[in-house]
Design an enzyme around this catalytic site. Structure first.
Site, PDB file in Angstrom:
ATOM      1  N   CYS A 165      35.666  48.032  42.974  1.00  0.00           N
ATOM      2  CA  CYS A 165      36.029  47.771  44.433  1.00  0.00           C
ATOM      3  C   CYS A 165      35.820  46.391  44.623  1.00  0.00           C
ATOM      4  CB  CYS A 165      34.585  48.503  44.981  1.00  0.00           C
ATOM      5  SG  CYS A 165      35.039  48.094  47.026  1.00  0.00           S
ATOM      6  N   CYS A 219      34.476  45.512  48.032  1.00  0.00           N
ATOM      7  CA  CYS A 219      32.819  45.084  47.899  1.00  0.00           C
ATOM      8  C   CYS A 219      32.397  43.894  47.045  1.00  0.00           C
ATOM      9  CB  CYS A 219      32.318  46.269  47.090  1.00  0.00           C
ATOM     10  SG  CYS A 219      32.666  47.923  47.853  1.00  0.00           S
ATOM     11  N   ASP A 220      33.058  43.734  45.833  1.00  0.00           N
ATOM     12  CA  ASP A 220      32.508  42.660  45.044  1.00  0.00           C
ATOM     13  C   ASP A 220      33.352  41.328  44.731  1.00  0.00           C
ATOM     14  OD1 ASP A 220      30.487  44.409  44.655  1.00  0.00           O
ATOM     15  OD2 ASP A 220      31.370  45.508  42.972  1.00  0.00           O
TER      16      ASP A 220
END
Length: 315
Positions: free
Chosen positions: A135, A138-139
């Site tokens: 992701c 997300c990261d």
């Protein structure tokens, strides 16, 4: 439990299922959440959550998951650990068969999620959250000014590679073929981006490192030659973002619930499926963005609509 009839059974305790459980239980519905593993779904594997509105500084996936579960329990939602084998939804009372028990409800919310497809190489699983991610949203920010590799050649891989250039100093797209499969417009955007490089006819054979990812072993799909790529000593870590598709957890549904060609459940804006009284929420349904914030929204909508459905049933 065989003779007990719930107002709603929720399949899956990821963010969508937990949100649905909170809203349903808060509405005084008899609510059961069935989860075969740990509550939280994919977010449980996320070490930091900084893109969920209002989340505390240094919020973690496990921490947010546990708080969501506690909230649902505080309002009376019941939890059971079981693996769902099949469902029967043609009658007014929906039947859920698990390995441990059989469950009945007037309505059903399917929130069983979707899992990212893995490479399956040595070291991949061990480095999830330590350089390996599925992701970018997300990261991506955790790899500011670092070097990352994006595995995949479709639309998602190229889109995420372009997104990662906002953070990383260099992004290399790794694809097993000699040309990308993404839409031409996306390819043009990637080729024009000075931060993006390409490694064609290559697959990741192994991911290595003490803790963080320090070395990637590539295999040439034409010659079979193996080469190692090591992290810059000043960085100490390489990011590996894998985008080769997702697999929705819908096999247990059979052919009763309508899905698209990839197996994702088709719903309307009220999360209703083609079967009356059956709703779907989160990553398991057809949608443009799979994030915690969209999952909890789906869960809330599904619970409210399930409540309305049960009220109509009860006259």
């Amino acid at each position: 439990m065989k003779n007990h009839i719930y107002d709603v059974i929720i399949l899956g305790a990821g963010p969508a299922g937990l949100s649905a459980g909170l809203y349903a239980a808060r509405a005084k519905m008899k609510t059961l959440i069935i989860e075969k593993g740990i509550a939280g779904g994919l977010i449980f594997t996320t070490s930091e959550v900084d893109n969920y509105p209002g989340s505390m500084e240094n919020a973690t996936g496990p921490g947010l998951s546990e708080r969501m579960k506690q909230q649902a329990e505080e309002f009376g939602a019941e939890f059971v650990t079981d693996e769902v084998l099949k469902v029967s939804v043609k009658e007014d009372i929906k039947m859920v068969e698990g390995t441990m028990n059989e469950y009945k409800a007037r309505s059903l919310i399917i929130a069983a999620g979707a899992l990212p497809k893995t490479i399956g190489c040595e070291g991949e699983k061990e480095h999830i959250g330590q350089g390996v991610s599925y992701c970018a949203t997300c990261d991506g920010s955790f790899f500011s000014s670092l070097e990352v590799f994006v595995v995949g050649g479709g639309d998602a891989a190229v889109e995420e590679a372009v997104f990662l250039t906002k953070f990383a100093r260099k992004v290399t797209i790794v694809h097993r073929r000699d040309a990308l499969r993404a839409a031409k417009s996306l390819q043009e955007k990637a080729f024009k981006n000075e931060k993006i490089e390409f490694r064609f006819n290559s697959v990741v054979e192994e991911i290595k490192g003490e803790g963080a990812v320090e070395t990637i072993v590539f295999k040439d799909t034409v010659s079979g030659e193996l080469t190692e790529y090591n992290a810059d000593p000043k960085d100490g870590i390489i990011g590996v973002f894998i985008f080769i598709g997702y697999t929705p957890n819908t096999k247990f549904l059979g052919n009763v619930i309508k899905t698209d060609s990839s197996g994702y459940i088709m719903t309307d804006e009220k999360m209703a499926t083609n079967v009356e009284g059956v709703f779907a929420a989160g990553d398991i349904r057809v949608k443009p963005l799979r994030q915690v914030v969209t999952a909890v929204s789906d869960g809330a909508v599904a619970a409210v609509e399930a409540e309305k459905y049960v009220e109509r049933m009860n006259g």
